[in-house]
Scaffold this motif. Structure first.
Motif, PDB file in Angstrom:
ATOM      1  N   ASN A  44      78.114  67.197  20.483  1.00  0.00           N
ATOM      2  CA  ASN A  44      77.500  66.349  19.164  1.00  0.00           C
ATOM      3  C   ASN A  44      76.846  67.469  18.441  1.00  0.00           C
ATOM      4  N   ARG A  46      74.922  67.147  16.173  1.00  0.00           N
ATOM      5  CA  ARG A  46      73.444  66.861  15.749  1.00  0.00           C
ATOM      6  C   ARG A  46      72.532  67.385  16.688  1.00  0.00           C
ATOM      7  N   LYS A  47      73.263  67.815  17.816  1.00  0.00           N
ATOM      8  CA  LYS A  47      72.015  68.286  18.990  1.00  0.00           C
ATOM      9  C   LYS A  47      71.830  69.831  18.591  1.00  0.00           C
ATOM     10  N   ARG A  51      73.947  74.047  18.278  1.00  0.00           N
ATOM     11  CA  ARG A  51      73.895  74.844  17.280  1.00  0.00           C
ATOM     12  C   ARG A  51      73.395  76.230  17.461  1.00  0.00           C
TER      13      ARG A  51
END
Length: 88
Positions: A44, A46-47, A51
């Motif tokens: 994901n 967004r996690k 990143r």
């Protein structure tokens, strides 16, 4: 193809079936998400944990140039050349 270096992964397939296919091909299984060319695939985005690896790699590349006495144009050139080679 070198199956000893290869890994098999699957989506929407049971672990037993995946393991059976891997044993037929004489290779290992892998979990999703995984890292491919330095980028996380299947996670994901967004996690923050997904990143973090990419951002740390960018920071380490930029930190090498801090010690050098480069002009602004040289820094722009280095940034473009380094990050244009990364997969998008």
């Amino acid at each position: 193809m070198n199956f000893h270096k290869s890994k098999l992964g699957g989506m929407c397939i049971s672990g037993d079936r995946l393991f059976r296919f891997a044993s037929i091909l004489n290779c290992r299984t892998m979990d999703i998400p995984f890292v491919y060319h330095g980028l996380m695939v299947g996670g994901n985005p967004r996690k923050a944990s997904i990143r973090d690896g990419f951002l740390e790699e960018c920071r380490s590349k930029l930190a090498k140039w801090k010690s050098k006495n480069l002009s602004f144009g040289d820094r722009i050139y280095l940034i473009k050349s380094e990050f244009s080679s990364l997969p998008i």
